[in-house]
Structure formats: structure tokens, C-alpha cells
Design an enzyme around this catalytic site. Structure first.
Site, mmCIF file in Angstrom:
data_model
loop_
_atom_site.group_PDB
_atom_site.id
_atom_site.type_symbol
_atom_site.label_atom_id
_atom_site.label_comp_id
_atom_site.label_asym_id
_atom_site.label_seq_id
_atom_site.Cartn_x
_atom_site.Cartn_y
_atom_site.Cartn_z
ATOM 1 N N GLU A 36 -13.729 71.994 -55.595
ATOM 2 C CA GLU A 36 -14.711 71.339 -55.821
ATOM 3 C C GLU A 36 -15.585 71.791 -54.473
ATOM 4 O O GLU A 36 -15.179 71.093 -53.721
ATOM 5 C CB GLU A 36 -14.319 70.102 -56.501
ATOM 6 N N CYS A 62 -23.073 67.228 -54.123
ATOM 7 C CA CYS A 62 -23.069 68.169 -54.850
ATOM 8 C C CYS A 62 -23.967 68.260 -55.489
ATOM 9 O O CYS A 62 -24.252 69.801 -55.451
ATOM 10 C CB CYS A 62 -21.439 68.668 -54.580
HETATM 11 P P1 NAD Z 1 -15.926 69.868 -45.820
HETATM 12 O O1 NAD Z 1 -15.554 71.510 -46.794
HETATM 13 O O2 NAD Z 1 -16.734 69.865 -43.901
HETATM 14 O O3 NAD Z 1 -14.422 69.462 -45.591
HETATM 15 C C1 NAD Z 1 -13.831 68.715 -46.855
HETATM 16 C C2 NAD Z 1 -11.988 68.467 -46.544
HETATM 17 O O4 NAD Z 1 -11.881 69.517 -46.115
HETATM 18 C C3 NAD Z 1 -12.306 67.908 -45.351
HETATM 19 O O5 NAD Z 1 -10.864 67.174 -45.478
HETATM 20 C C4 NAD Z 1 -11.625 68.172 -43.819
HETATM 21 O O6 NAD Z 1 -10.799 68.192 -42.561
HETATM 22 C C5 NAD Z 1 -11.035 69.989 -44.564
HETATM 23 N N1 NAD Z 1 -10.908 71.099 -44.219
HETATM 24 C C6 NAD Z 1 -11.596 71.532 -43.253
HETATM 25 N N2 NAD Z 1 -11.623 73.219 -42.723
HETATM 26 C C7 NAD Z 1 -10.595 73.061 -43.134
HETATM 27 C C8 NAD Z 1 -9.381 74.112 -43.757
HETATM 28 N N3 NAD Z 1 -10.262 75.650 -43.287
HETATM 29 N N4 NAD Z 1 -8.482 74.774 -43.783
HETATM 30 C C9 NAD Z 1 -7.752 72.926 -44.560
HETATM 31 N N5 NAD Z 1 -9.309 72.190 -44.402
HETATM 32 C C10 NAD Z 1 -9.865 71.994 -44.517
HETATM 33 O O7 NAD Z 1 -16.947 69.016 -46.548
HETATM 34 P P2 NAD Z 1 -17.742 68.079 -46.111
HETATM 35 O O8 NAD Z 1 -18.753 68.168 -45.125
HETATM 36 O O9 NAD Z 1 -16.326 67.219 -45.718
HETATM 37 O O10 NAD Z 1 -18.271 67.824 -47.906
HETATM 38 C C11 NAD Z 1 -19.053 68.022 -48.314
HETATM 39 C C12 NAD Z 1 -19.288 68.907 -48.940
HETATM 40 O O11 NAD Z 1 -18.597 68.801 -49.745
HETATM 41 C C13 NAD Z 1 -20.686 69.839 -50.320
HETATM 42 O O12 NAD Z 1 -20.908 70.860 -49.588
HETATM 43 C C14 NAD Z 1 -20.393 68.941 -50.920
HETATM 44 O O13 NAD Z 1 -21.064 70.261 -52.447
HETATM 45 C C15 NAD Z 1 -19.320 69.383 -51.142
HETATM 46 N N6 NAD Z 1 -18.719 68.567 -52.539
HETATM 47 C C16 NAD Z 1 -18.064 68.940 -53.388
HETATM 48 C C17 NAD Z 1 -18.097 68.129 -54.908
HETATM 49 C C18 NAD Z 1 -17.631 68.689 -56.369
HETATM 50 O O14 NAD Z 1 -17.245 67.503 -56.652
HETATM 51 N N7 NAD Z 1 -18.015 70.197 -56.409
HETATM 52 C C19 NAD Z 1 -18.136 66.675 -54.519
HETATM 53 C C20 NAD Z 1 -18.438 66.660 -53.635
HETATM 54 C C21 NAD Z 1 -18.984 66.976 -52.170
#
Ligand code: NAD
Length: 470
Positions: free
Chosen positions: A230, A264
Site C-alpha cells: 500500500e 496517502c
Molecule cells: P516509508 O516508506 O519511509 O517507511 C515505511 C516502513 O518501511 C517503515 O517501517 C520503514 O522503517 C520501512 N522501510 C524503509 N525502508 C525500507 C526498506 N528498504 N526495506 C524494508 N523496509 C523499509 O514510509 P513513511 O514515510 O513511514 O510513510 C509515509 C508514506 O506511506 C507515504 O508515501 C504515504 O503515502 C504512504 N502511505 C500509504 C497508505 C496506503 O494505504 N496506501 C497509507 C498511509 C501511508
């Protein structure tokens, strides 16, 4: 050398909220594997009952949870309470969804005899959470996955471990063991190691597109692992004819600036019919001017808190300057009243004249406005993105909405509704760079279990009737 501590800071003050060691990935996965058989063997009714007890524990802890979320990610307290309510509501939605989408069924036919359809859990699933909804969105994977009989390794965002830990505690108080729903704090490094670990059966991820793509790439040669992604959006709102301009402006402001634009589904681009521009844009601006930006516990309550941290505020400021220096015209400047803290004012910029607009998710309170002449151009502009999460048409006739609905490439397509606030009682997800066709919400049940078809007879029965020598 021991790994550095994970530390989360309160965006509104810079104070430390949580500090702890990152998890040991091998230990966590081994513990989960040991816990899985007994959890999967529990009757479904027991697992459902435990989820209802979890909802009760969240209810009991609602104030503490909301205050922790508000402190740790900076959203206003009233909004953090809404998040806690969403966590609770998700439990009944998930129970209903499991029953309706993954039920047992008999498929008896005269030709093939007795057949049965049942579902099995995958095993050990890693849930990676984002910072912006640190309880609701991980919960939206965890609850359906536990109901289906999986065990969970939950790595919350490194920016919100305190919220994640409280959520995990509610599961434990409900009677779900700490091995079945494991709290595994860590940063991107732990996330990467969990994703690459041979002992896991899948990854349920909510976060940004670059991270989702990295996870997808890592597991490209592992079709045996379930991957639900997501991700973000570059969502469009199309503004067309309506006598209700004040309501339209309110929907636009809510879509662009709720949660300081850190949703998001937030509207990033407002695509406006040229003849309406001079009426709607000033209304949107004057409403945005009235938005109270403040700390989560301020009185009167703010509409928007700070963004998550100074790095995010710096990035958004740079992006705004980039848009301005490449042909964008500021309608409402992005301001940062306290340079050392990540409070930002809502910002609006007309990017109609830009030769090319970067198709990236600006995860904060920046709304771009693009002027168009006709409805075909509006749809083309709205679809001018690799993402495909949410889109709304404001105004327009039923026929125009039908065209909008038929042509928009997005998982959420609304009419006279905000882009934000989708219902989790419905499927929730996007296409393109927004997701990999595994919507969460009501459809999460689909990726938490796999179907098993069984032909079943109490005695062997011959089926070869022709083509044999006598
Ligand atoms: P992020 O991608 O920076 O991090 C999300 C998670 O992934 C964290 O737990 C992080 O530690 C982990 N992570 C980071 N790099 C990784 C890697 N290479 N491998 C595995 N895990 C890794 O996201 P964020 O900044 O915490 O959240 C905001 C983002 O989430 C925005 O882009 C937003 O649009 C999206 N979002 C999407 C939805 C949806 O339902 N589609 C809902 C809420 C937020």
C-alpha cells in the site's frame, strides 16, 4: 558493536518520546516460526474472540493511545482519537470480511463429486508500518492476518515506535502472546533484513512508493512469498461547475491539508475549469488562511499539526522552491514560522505554466493548482501520473461523473467527496505506483489466506471410463 538506539522525537517540541534497541531479526523470526503452528491450530472462533478482546483493550487504552500518537507523530489530539476509533472499528470489519471472502464452501458437482473450498494462512508475515497512521494502518494488516491464522512480526515506523509498542501491548492484554504478535522495533535496516529473511512467508507493507518498489525488487525471485504493498499517491481533484462553491472549497481544503497533508489519499493537485478559477481559488485560499497550525494539545485545537520532522519540512520547503523556480506561481507561500521545528503553513501554488511537473508525492501541506479548458483535458491531467490511489470530481453533471469514473485510473474515485477518509469497510488501495493490486480494508482477508480446493470422497472412486484395454 551494538546497533544504535532507535529514538523517536516529538515533532512539536523536539523532546524524546521513545528510545530502545532495534530488534534482533534472526531471533524475532525464529520465535515467530515456533509460535505459528499452535496459533494456526486454534479454532477460528477463538482467534476472532481474541480480536474482539483486543478491540476492548484498545477502547480501555483509548486516551493513552491517542495522546501517544498525537505526541509522537504531531497530529492534533482530536485526529489521534479518530485514529484509535478506526483501529477499533477495523476488528468487526475484518471478522465480517473473513467470513464473507474466505469462507468454507462445498462445491459438489455431479461430474467431479464432492469438492470443498477452504483457506489456509501463509505463516509468518512481516508487517511494516508507516509513521502517519502508526496504529490504524499496521492494525489494518495485523488483525485480518491474525484472524486468518498467521503470526505477525510487526516493525513499526522508526518514527513511531511508542505508538506501535502500545498497540502491541493491547494485543498481549487481550491474550495474544508476544510471540504471535511480536513487536519488533527497528529502522529501514531491520526492515530490509526482515524482508530478505528466509524464515518469513510474506510482507504486508504500508509506506512510500520508493520503499515499496525496493521490497518488490527484493522479492522478485520469491513468488512463494505474499507481498501486499500500500503506497502513496499524487492524487487529483477536478473542480467543475457547481452552485455550492463554499462546500467545494471546504472539500478541497480538507483533502489537501488534513493531517498536514500527510495522508496517502491527500489531494496534491487541484485541476480547475478555467472559467471557475477566479471564483474557487480565492475561496480555497481564504479558507486555508484560516487554518490553525499548532501543537497537538493546543487550545483552541489546531486543524494541522507539524509535519513529522525537520528533514521532512526541509524537503517540502525545497520542493516548493523548486516548483516556484520552474514556472510555479505561489498563491499562498509555504511558511515555516519556527525554523527549528517542523511546523509548516498550508501552501498553494499554481503550476499550470510549468513545462513539466514532477510526478512525485509531496507528503505535506502543498496543493498545486492547474487550470484547464475542457473536461477531456481535466481527465487527461488528472491521469497524468504514475500513481493511482484517489481522485475526486467536485461538481459536474451525472454524465460528467460517469465519464470521470470510467476514465480515471485510481482505486478510489469519488464524486463531491473529499479524497481523504476512505472507508475500511470497502476495499482500500490503488494501482500504478500506489499498490500491487492487493487492496487492504475489506479485501485484506484475500491476501492473508490462500484458497485450497479439495476433491473429497470417503472411498476411492474410479474415474477412468474409456480408453482402457479390457
Ligand atoms: P516509508 O516508506 O519511509 O517507511 C515505511 C516502513 O518501511 C517503515 O517501517 C520503514 O522503517 C520501512 N522501510 C524503509 N525502508 C525500507 C526498506 N528498504 N526495506 C524494508 N523496509 C523499509 O514510509 P513513511 O514515510 O513511514 O510513510 C509515509 C508514506 O506511506 C507515504 O508515501 C504515504 O503515502 C504512504 N502511505 C500509504 C497508505 C496506503 O494505504 N496506501 C497509507 C498511509 C501511508
Amino acid at each position: 558493536m551494538s546497533a544504535p538506539d532507535i529514538i523517536s522525537l516529538e515533532p512539536a517540541t523536539g523532546a524524546e518520546v521513545w528510545r530502545g534497541k532495534p530488534c534482533d531479526v534472526d531471533d524475532v523470526v525464529a520465535r515467530a516460526r515456533r509460535a505459528w503452528p499452535a496459533w494456526a491450530a486454534q479454532p477460528l472462533t477463538t482467534r476472532m474472540e481474541l480480536m474482539r478482546r483486543f478491540a476492548n483493550e484498545v477502547r480501555k487504552e483509548a486516551d493513552t493511545l491517542a495522546r501517544t500518537i498525537a505526541r509522537e507523530v504531531g497530529k492534533p489530539l482530536w485526529e489521534a482519537h479518530n485514529e484509535v476509533e478506526a483501529v477499533i472499528a477495523k476488528v468487526e470489519i475484518s471478522i465480517r470480511a473473513y467470513a464473507e471472502r474466505t469462507s468454507q464452501r462445498k462445491l459438489d458437482s455431479a461430474l467431479q463429486g464432492k469438492m470443498a473450498l477452504r483457506h489456509k494462512p501463509h505463516g509468518v508475515l512481516v508487517v511494516l508500518g508507516p509513521f502517519n497512521y502508526p496504529c490504524h494502518l499496521p492494525g489494518a494488516h495485523i488483525v485480518p492476518a491474525l484472524i486468518a491464522g498467521n503470526v505477525i512480526v510487526f516493525k513499526p515506523s522508526e518514527k513511531a515506535p511508542a505508538s506501535g509498542e502500545l498497540l502491541a501491548r493491547c494485543f498481549q492484554r487481550a491474550g495474544v502472546s508476544a510471540a504471535v504478535m511480536q513487536f519488533a522495533p527497528g529502522g529501514p535496516g531491520e526492515g530490509q533484513r526482515l524482508v530478505a529473511h528466509d524464515g518469513i512467508d510474506g510482507v504486508l507493507f504500508t509506506g512510500s512508493a520508493p520503499t515499496g518498489i525496493a521490497i518488490n525488487r527484493k522479492l522478485a525471485t520469491r513468488p512463494d512469498k505474499i507481498v501486499a504493498l500500500e503506497m502513496g499517491g499524487n492524487n487529483a481533484m477536478v473542480m467543475w461547475d457547481t452552485p455550492k462553491l463554499a462546500d467545494a472549497a471546504a472539500l478541497i481544503v480538507q483533502s489537501a491539508f488534513a493531517t498536514a497533508g500527510q495522508r496517502c489519499t491527500a489531494a496534491r493537485r487541484l485541476i480547475v475549469k478555467a472559467s471557475l478559477y477566479d471564483q474557487i481559488v480565492p475561496l480555497v485560499k481564504s479558507l486555508a488562511d484560516r487554518i490553525i497550525v499548532g501543537a497537538p494539545f493546543d487550545e483552541p485545537a489546531p486543524f494541522m499539526g507539524p509535519v513529522i520532522d525537520n528533514a521532512a519540512a526541509d524537503g517540502l520547503s525545497e520542493s516548493f522552491l523548486y516548483l516556484m523556480s520552474h514556472g510555479g506561481k505561489a498563491i499562498k507561500h509555504l511558511q515555516r514560522p519556527e525554523g527549528t521545528l517542523p511546523f509548516l503553513s498550508p501552501a498553494i501554488i499554481d503550476t499550470t505554466a510549468m513545462a513539466s511537473r514532477p510526478d512525485v508525492e509531496l507528503f505535506g501541506p502543498i496543493l498545486q493548482v492547474i487550470k484547464v479548458d475542457d473536461f477531456d483535458q481535466a481527465i487527461a491531467e488528472a491521469n497524468n501520473t504514475r500513481f493511482g490511489l484517489a481522485a475526486s470530481l467536485i461538481g459536474g453533471t451525472p454524465q460528467e461523473y460517469n465519464r470521470f469514473w470510467a476514465n480515471m485510473r485510481a482505486g478510489i474515485v469519488n464524486w463531491n467527496r473529499a479524497t481523504v477518509g476512505p472507508s475500511h469497510a470497502a476495499p482500500m488501495g490503488g494501482i500504478g505506483l500506489s499498490g500491487n493490486h492487493r487492496p487492504t480494508g475489506y479485501y485484506a482477508a484475500d491476501y492473508c489466506a490462500y484458497p485450497v480446493t479439495s476433491g473429497e470422497m470417503e472411498q476411492p472412486r474410479a474415474v477412468i471410463g474409456v480408453g482402457l484395454k479390457s
